[in-house]
Design an enzyme around this catalytic site. Structure first.
Site, mmCIF file in Angstrom:
data_model
loop_
_atom_site.group_PDB
_atom_site.id
_atom_site.type_symbol
_atom_site.label_atom_id
_atom_site.label_comp_id
_atom_site.label_asym_id
_atom_site.label_seq_id
_atom_site.Cartn_x
_atom_site.Cartn_y
_atom_site.Cartn_z
ATOM 1 N NE ARG A 148 47.712 -14.585 -58.790
ATOM 2 C CZ ARG A 148 46.815 -14.036 -57.962
ATOM 3 N NH1 ARG A 148 47.199 -13.083 -57.118
ATOM 4 N NH2 ARG A 148 45.560 -14.402 -57.976
ATOM 5 C CE1 TYR A 160 43.422 -13.216 -53.863
ATOM 6 C CE2 TYR A 160 45.325 -14.590 -54.348
ATOM 7 C CZ TYR A 160 44.623 -13.424 -54.520
ATOM 8 O OH TYR A 160 45.101 -12.475 -55.367
ATOM 9 C CG ASP A 211 48.966 -13.474 -53.852
ATOM 10 O OD1 ASP A 211 49.441 -13.509 -52.698
ATOM 11 O OD2 ASP A 211 48.267 -12.531 -54.284
ATOM 12 C CG HIS A 213 45.726 -13.280 -50.682
ATOM 13 N ND1 HIS A 213 44.655 -12.853 -49.956
ATOM 14 C CD2 HIS A 213 45.855 -12.405 -51.705
ATOM 15 C CE1 HIS A 213 44.136 -11.763 -50.529
ATOM 16 N NE2 HIS A 213 44.860 -11.473 -51.581
ATOM 17 C CD GLU A 237 51.249 -11.221 -54.711
ATOM 18 O OE1 GLU A 237 51.429 -11.692 -55.848
ATOM 19 O OE2 GLU A 237 50.301 -10.479 -54.437
ATOM 20 C CD GLU A 263 48.048 -7.907 -52.685
ATOM 21 O OE1 GLU A 263 48.619 -8.329 -53.703
ATOM 22 O OE2 GLU A 263 46.945 -8.314 -52.312
ATOM 23 N NE ARG A 284 52.153 -8.231 -54.918
ATOM 24 C CZ ARG A 284 51.510 -7.952 -56.048
ATOM 25 N NH1 ARG A 284 52.187 -7.706 -57.156
ATOM 26 N NH2 ARG A 284 50.196 -7.897 -56.080
ATOM 27 C CD GLU A 340 48.374 -8.430 -59.278
ATOM 28 O OE1 GLU A 340 48.565 -7.503 -58.466
ATOM 29 O OE2 GLU A 340 47.759 -9.472 -58.997
ATOM 30 C CD1 TRP A 403 39.827 -14.561 -48.335
ATOM 31 C CD2 TRP A 403 40.555 -12.551 -48.994
ATOM 32 N NE1 TRP A 403 39.641 -14.485 -49.680
ATOM 33 C CE2 TRP A 403 40.080 -13.257 -50.113
ATOM 34 C CE3 TRP A 403 41.074 -11.256 -49.162
ATOM 35 C CZ2 TRP A 403 40.104 -12.727 -51.401
ATOM 36 C CZ3 TRP A 403 41.096 -10.726 -50.425
ATOM 37 C CH2 TRP A 403 40.615 -11.449 -51.541
HETATM 38 O O1 EZ4 Z 1 43.375 -9.765 -53.210
HETATM 39 O O2 EZ4 Z 1 43.342 -6.715 -55.046
HETATM 40 O O3 EZ4 Z 1 47.889 -9.979 -56.079
HETATM 41 N N1 EZ4 Z 1 46.769 -9.628 -56.074
HETATM 42 C C1 EZ4 Z 1 45.927 -9.737 -55.035
HETATM 43 C C2 EZ4 Z 1 44.558 -9.161 -55.230
HETATM 44 C C3 EZ4 Z 1 43.935 -8.691 -53.924
HETATM 45 C C4 EZ4 Z 1 42.842 -7.692 -54.206
HETATM 46 C C5 EZ4 Z 1 42.319 -7.080 -52.923
HETATM 47 O O4 EZ4 Z 1 41.478 -6.020 -53.185
HETATM 48 O O5 EZ4 Z 1 46.284 -10.273 -54.015
HETATM 49 O O6 EZ4 Z 1 43.733 -10.109 -55.866
HETATM 50 CO CO CO Z 2 48.414 -10.422 -53.976
#
Ligand code: EZ4
Ligand code: CO
Length: 403
Positions: A148, A160, A211, A213, A237, A263, A284, A340, A403
């Protein structure tokens, strides 16, 4: 029958917080379940201690499905991350016990291995594109087949996925939420440059993931997908906040980049539209936050009908108990995609000795009976809980963002 005689919640902080449920049967057999919900740990600990543990005493530990149904339907208040994490912990611990009593690794109880191991992806990150690529090269040297990529965004102080510590990424970094600043326009410029440079430097044999996020709108995600298509990403992702599953229809209209999401999902209902309409390629959802092995298998079975594969969350806030449970699941479901894997610190590994192993970019849960993870309670007791929050994110004008 193995009668449950005790259950305890163990909170420990070997570098980060973990909540673990330990269930004990009358014959002395014990099972472990992870109950860690990053940034909200004590809510799950209280849910378990106050509302779940008393209902477990005296029950037959073999009746995993019945206990799952009892805790899910019996609460009246269904779903939600706290409830489903608590149920997951019980579920994992019961599978652990069943495996130990049978003398078999949990993946054997789930139907046996469908593959030799689970391909995992590691996290390469850096403040610049060059640094990120250097980190990715290091993962390649360690044998990873999937990586990743996250890099800093020029003009933004932090983002992030980019950590200070290269080996152990930890976003829950403060006893009150850190405030980050976000600019979608700046971000959308840098990611295609990162992927272009990465293909140039790393070649085409390695799988590259990214990701987002939850930070884009559907049309922005469509744009980014289009821009990345030439570099053949393995997946994008969490493109948009997925409370709105229908949003993925719009993303799908605009890009063939494979999509992964979930996730933060805690039940099959969070993913039903996404799966049935084939709006995603990878789900996920993970053992610890989505109701345990029992419920995740149900999600995987639905996904399999629609050629959606699994890609379980596996960040450091998921304890080695979850990591092991994920690997037993990964080995045994027909529609596994990828797992992951973020390494835990040596302190965490010492508290949770485990049988799972990494070699050649793949992981295996090992053949120890049960999940194959233990907890060193004496060591755990030396690490006191430390409040830690995930960051919040604001646009440059101060608007609160995802976030
Ligand atoms: O931000 O697990 O793909 N992984 C992620 C992680 C999440 C954290 C949150 O607790 O997006 O890094
Ligand atoms: Co993630």
């Amino acid at each position: 029958m193995p009668k449950i005689v005790a259950a305890r919640v163990i909170v420990t902080c070997p570098g980060r917080n973990f909540v673990t449920l330990k269930i004990e049967c009358d014959d002395g057999t014990t099972g472990l379940g992870d109950a860690t919900l990053n940034g909200r740990e004590l809510a799950v600990a209280a849910y378990l201690t106050e509302h779940v543990v008393p209902c477990l005493i005296g029950r037959d530990a073999h009746r995993i499905e019945d206990i799952w149904q009892y805790l899910y339907k019996g609460a009246y208040w269904r779903r939600g991350p706290v409830t489903m994490t608590a149920i997951a912990a019980v579920d994992m611990a019961l599978w652990d016990i069943k495996g130990k009593l049978a003398g078999l690794a949990v993946y054997q109880l789930l139907g046996g291995a469908c593959r030799e191991g689970a391909i995992v992806y590691g996290h390469a990150n850096g403040t610049t594109i060059e640094e990120t690529i250097e980190a990715a090269r290091e993962y390649q040297r360690q044998g990873y087949r999937a990586i990743r990529l996250q890099c800093g965004v020029p003009g933004m102080a932090s983002t992030y996925g980019v950590s200070k510590d290269k080996d152990f990424y930890e976003p829950a970094d403060s006893d009150l939420p850190t405030e980050n600043v976000w600019s979608t326009a700046k971000y959308l410029r840098v990611v295609p440059e990162l992927f272009a440079a990465a293909r140039e430097a790393l070649g085409w044999d390695v799988h590259l993931l990214h990701d987002i996020h939850h930070r884009l709108t559907p049309i922005e995600a469509g744009r980014l997908g289009k821009d990345l298509e030439p570099y053949r990403p393995f997946w994008l992702e969490d493109a948009t906040p997925a409370e709105n599953q229908a949003a993925f229809r719009l993303i799908r209209q605009h890009t063939t980049a494979p999509l992964a999401v979930g996730e933060v999902f805690n039940s099959i209902w969070d993913a039903k539209t996404l799966i049935e309409e084939q709006l995603i390629d990878y789900i996920r959802a993970t053992v610890v936050h989505a109701g345990g092995i029992t419920h995740l298998r149900r999600i995987a079975a639905l996904a399999d009908l629609y050629q959606v594969r699994t890609g379980c969350h596996g960040a450091t806030d998921l304890s080695p108990v979850s990591m092991a449970a994920a690997l037993h699941f990964d080995l045994s479901v027909p529609n596994f995609g990828i797992q992951e894997y973020m390494r835990h610190t040596p302190e965490t590994d010492a508290v949770f000795p485990h049988a799972y192993t990494f070699a050649d970019g793949m992981m295996h849960p090992g053949d120890a009976p049960g999940l194959g993870v233990d907890i060193d309670e004496a060591l755990a007791a030396g690490y006191e809980y430390k409040r830690a929050f995930l960051p919040v994110n604001r646009l440059e004008d101060g608007t609160l963002w995802s976030w």
